[in-house]
Motif scaffolding. Structure first.
Motif, PDB file in Angstrom:
ATOM      1  N   PRO A  93       0.296  17.349  -4.141  1.00 48.88           N
ATOM      2  CA  PRO A  93      -0.616  16.379  -4.754  1.00 48.88           C
ATOM      3  C   PRO A  93       0.130  15.289  -5.527  1.00 48.88           C
ATOM      4  CG  PRO A  93      -0.823  18.559  -5.800  1.00 48.88           C
ATOM      5  CD  PRO A  93       0.286  18.636  -4.827  1.00 48.88           C
ATOM      6  N   VAL A  94      -0.463  14.102  -5.545  1.00 45.30           N
ATOM      7  CA  VAL A  94      -0.029  12.997  -6.387  1.00 45.30           C
ATOM      8  C   VAL A  94      -1.289  12.428  -7.023  1.00 45.30           C
ATOM      9  CG1 VAL A  94       1.021  10.703  -6.466  1.00 45.30           C
ATOM     10  CG2 VAL A  94       1.939  12.430  -4.906  1.00 45.30           C
ATOM     11  N   MET A  95      -1.307  12.306  -8.348  1.00 45.38           N
ATOM     12  CA  MET A  95      -2.484  11.763  -9.017  1.00 45.38           C
ATOM     13  C   MET A  95      -2.290  10.277  -9.264  1.00 45.38           C
ATOM     14  SD  MET A  95      -4.464  12.860 -12.521  1.00 45.38           S
ATOM     15  CE  MET A  95      -4.558  14.553 -11.964  1.00 45.38           C
ATOM     16  N   VAL A  96      -3.243   9.480  -8.801  1.00 39.81           N
ATOM     17  CA  VAL A  96      -3.158   8.029  -8.936  1.00 39.81           C
ATOM     18  C   VAL A  96      -4.350   7.549  -9.758  1.00 39.81           C
ATOM     19  CG1 VAL A  96      -3.134   5.834  -7.722  1.00 39.81           C
ATOM     20  CG2 VAL A  96      -1.920   7.796  -6.763  1.00 39.81           C
ATOM     21  N   THR A 125      -2.020   2.717 -11.613  1.00 38.96           N
ATOM     22  CA  THR A 125      -1.915   1.629 -10.643  1.00 38.96           C
ATOM     23  C   THR A 125      -3.028   0.600 -10.823  1.00 38.96           C
ATOM     24  OG1 THR A 125      -3.319   2.651  -8.957  1.00 38.96           O
ATOM     25  CG2 THR A 125      -0.982   3.263  -8.957  1.00 38.96           C
ATOM     26  N   SER A 126      -2.797  -0.540 -10.217  1.00 40.30           N
ATOM     27  CA  SER A 126      -3.825  -1.575 -10.148  1.00 40.30           C
ATOM     28  C   SER A 126      -3.612  -2.358  -8.866  1.00 40.30           C
ATOM     29  CB  SER A 126      -3.745  -2.523 -11.353  1.00 40.30           C
ATOM     30  OG  SER A 126      -4.557  -3.662 -11.148  1.00 40.30           O
ATOM     31  N   ALA A 135       5.807   2.019  -6.032  1.00 34.78           N
ATOM     32  CA  ALA A 135       6.233   3.346  -6.486  1.00 34.78           C
ATOM     33  C   ALA A 135       5.425   4.432  -5.786  1.00 34.78           C
ATOM     34  CB  ALA A 135       6.075   3.461  -8.001  1.00 34.78           C
ATOM     35  N   LEU A 136       4.115   4.173  -5.594  1.00 35.19           N
ATOM     36  CA  LEU A 136       3.288   5.144  -4.873  1.00 35.19           C
ATOM     37  C   LEU A 136       3.729   5.257  -3.423  1.00 35.19           C
ATOM     38  CD1 LEU A 136       0.868   7.001  -4.489  1.00 35.19           C
ATOM     39  CD2 LEU A 136      -0.570   4.971  -4.202  1.00 35.19           C
ATOM     40  N   ALA A 137       3.979   4.129  -2.773  1.00 30.04           N
ATOM     41  CA  ALA A 137       4.407   4.151  -1.368  1.00 30.04           C
ATOM     42  C   ALA A 137       5.681   4.966  -1.200  1.00 30.04           C
ATOM     43  CB  ALA A 137       4.610   2.724  -0.866  1.00 30.04           C
ATOM     44  N   ALA A 138       6.566   4.930  -2.204  1.00 27.68           N
ATOM     45  CA  ALA A 138       7.827   5.669  -2.117  1.00 27.68           C
ATOM     46  C   ALA A 138       7.623   7.175  -2.238  1.00 27.68           C
ATOM     47  CB  ALA A 138       8.778   5.184  -3.212  1.00 27.68           C
ATOM     48  N   LEU A 139       6.487   7.600  -2.802  1.00 28.32           N
ATOM     49  CA  LEU A 139       6.216   9.029  -2.967  1.00 28.32           C
ATOM     50  C   LEU A 139       5.561   9.659  -1.744  1.00 28.32           C
ATOM     51  CD1 LEU A 139       4.830   9.160  -6.624  1.00 28.32           C
ATOM     52  CD2 LEU A 139       7.045  10.004  -5.829  1.00 28.32           C
ATOM     53  N   LEU A 140       5.040   8.845  -0.842  1.00 24.98           N
ATOM     54  CA  LEU A 140       4.264   9.378   0.278  1.00 24.98           C
ATOM     55  C   LEU A 140       5.177   9.949   1.348  1.00 24.98           C
ATOM     56  CD1 LEU A 140       1.561   6.585   0.651  1.00 24.98           C
ATOM     57  CD2 LEU A 140       1.633   8.541  -0.915  1.00 24.98           C
ATOM     58  N   ARG A 141       4.790  11.097   1.877  1.00 31.89           N
ATOM     59  CA  ARG A 141       5.556  11.768   2.918  1.00 31.89           C
ATOM     60  C   ARG A 141       4.626  12.174   4.064  1.00 31.89           C
ATOM     61  NH1 ARG A 141       8.710   9.886   0.100  1.00 31.89           N
ATOM     62  NH2 ARG A 141      10.584  10.733  -0.886  1.00 31.89           N
ATOM     63  N   GLY A 142       5.036  11.923   5.295  1.00 37.24           N
ATOM     64  CA  GLY A 142       4.289  12.400   6.455  1.00 37.24           C
ATOM     65  C   GLY A 142       2.875  11.874   6.490  1.00 37.24           C
ATOM     66  N   ALA A 160      -3.899  -1.676   0.068  1.00 42.28           N
ATOM     67  CA  ALA A 160      -2.669  -2.119  -0.588  1.00 42.28           C
ATOM     68  C   ALA A 160      -1.455  -1.439   0.037  1.00 42.28           C
ATOM     69  CB  ALA A 160      -2.739  -1.823  -2.082  1.00 42.28           C
ATOM     70  N   LEU A 161      -1.602  -0.167   0.388  1.00 39.87           N
ATOM     71  CA  LEU A 161      -0.494   0.558   1.021  1.00 39.87           C
ATOM     72  C   LEU A 161      -0.274   0.086   2.453  1.00 39.87           C
ATOM     73  CD1 LEU A 161      -1.353   4.144  -0.274  1.00 39.87           C
ATOM     74  CD2 LEU A 161       0.622   2.773  -0.947  1.00 39.87           C
TER      75      LEU A 161
END
Length: 305
Positions: A93-96, A125-126, A135-142, A160-161
């Motif tokens: 999980p990642v909380m945004v 985020t905004s 920073a969020l894009a860098a955390l995403l995997r698969g 946005a991503l």
């Protein structure tokens, strides 16, 4: 003679294909599903119909982005439920926290969210300002799935991503920050940096389905404290030597966390008991169908000259 048995009941929703599944298709002019490949992860909640079946929201996911709007106060109980679903899935999980540009005090919300989500990356985020989108894009995997209530800004975050306005978005009500179901189906799209993104409709009901491991992850501080209790079966109520109650008295653990933990444990145990009862009933129905078929076969054989 080879017998074929009709299913005596509706198929389990857990076994039906959903977004994220890998499927084997039988080729031809009219290709059809031959088999589903085994899932390595799945987000499952209790069925919205109230049955004992679970509902798979997404399969084979690697990252669960829990989107929560800062335009309204954080709902701690809802955060804990979403985290339990995410941890139980087997994904990370990642909380945004979205819409930071509309928040009165985004840093205070960040601190509050971090206390509710031990072991989880939390980002403020905004989409309007672009804050922490990279920073969020860098955390995403698969395979990544966006999860959260209507109005949290999941589709805007997804756009946005993606770097383009591909997912439909809509306005929210000013008085409570709730939105309509702009996203009406689960959609899987490729991300520009690799991997894929699954956008999901907003969740109104977040009921747990066999999420014991997920609850342990969400309330890891209570699980850790419980190991120091005098009695191994301590209910963390009025037992002597209870480390959990001692932490509450010392101001190290909010009582609300323990109350929420107990409530979700009871809900999960009830859901699990209903599932067990359903499985017993299904086994009994299958056995009854087989027995009836065998009796009919024996009767037909005995009547032959």
């Amino acid at each position: 003679m080879r017998a074929t048995f009709a299913a005596p009941h509706a198929p389990d929703p857990l076994l039906t294909p959903c977004t994220g599944d890998w499927a084997a298709l039988r080729p031809g002019t009219d290709p059809h599903l031959a088999a589903l490949l085994p899932r390595h992860s799945a987000i499952v909640r209790s069925s919205a119909s109230g049955s004992s079946h679970g509902q798979v929201l997404a399969a084979n996911i690697d990252t669960v982005v829990i989107a929560l709007s800062l335009a309204v106060p954080l709902d701690a109980a809802k955060v804990e439920r979403l985290l339990a679903l995410a941890w139980e899935s087997g994904a990370q999980p990642v909380m945004v926290l979205t819409k930071a540009d509309l928040a009165a005090d985004p840093e205070a919300a960040y601190t509050e969210a971090g206390a509710l989500a031990p072991g989880v990356d939390v980002l403020v985020t905004s989409v309007a300002t672009g804050r922490h989108i990279d920073a969020l894009a860098a955390l995403l995997r698969g395979t990544t799935v966006l999860l959260g209530p209507s109005g949290a800004g999941k589709s805007s975050l997804g756009n946005a991503l993606l770097g383009e306005e591909r997912l439909a978005t809509g306005a929210v009500r000013a008085q409570d920050g709730k939105g309509r179901h702009t996203t009406v189906r689960r959609e899987l799209v490729p991300l520009p940096g690799g991997g894929v993104l699954i956008d999901t409709p907003g969740l109104r009901g977040i009921s747990l389905h066999d999420a014991a491991d997920g609850l342990e992850q969400v309330f890891t501080e209570i699980e850790r404290l419980a190991q120091a209790c005098r009695f191994s079966n301590c209910a963390h109520d009025s037992e002597p030597g209870c480390a959990v109650q001692a932490a509450i008295r010392a101001g190290e653990l909010p009582r609300r966390r323990l109350d929420s933990y107990r409530k979700l444990q009871r809900e999960n145990a009830w859901a699990a008991s209903r599932t067990d009862a359903r499985l017993r009933d299904e086994r009994a129905r299958r056995q009854k169908a087989i027995t009836s078929h065998l009796r009919a076969t024996y009767k037909f054989r005995d009547q032959q000259p």
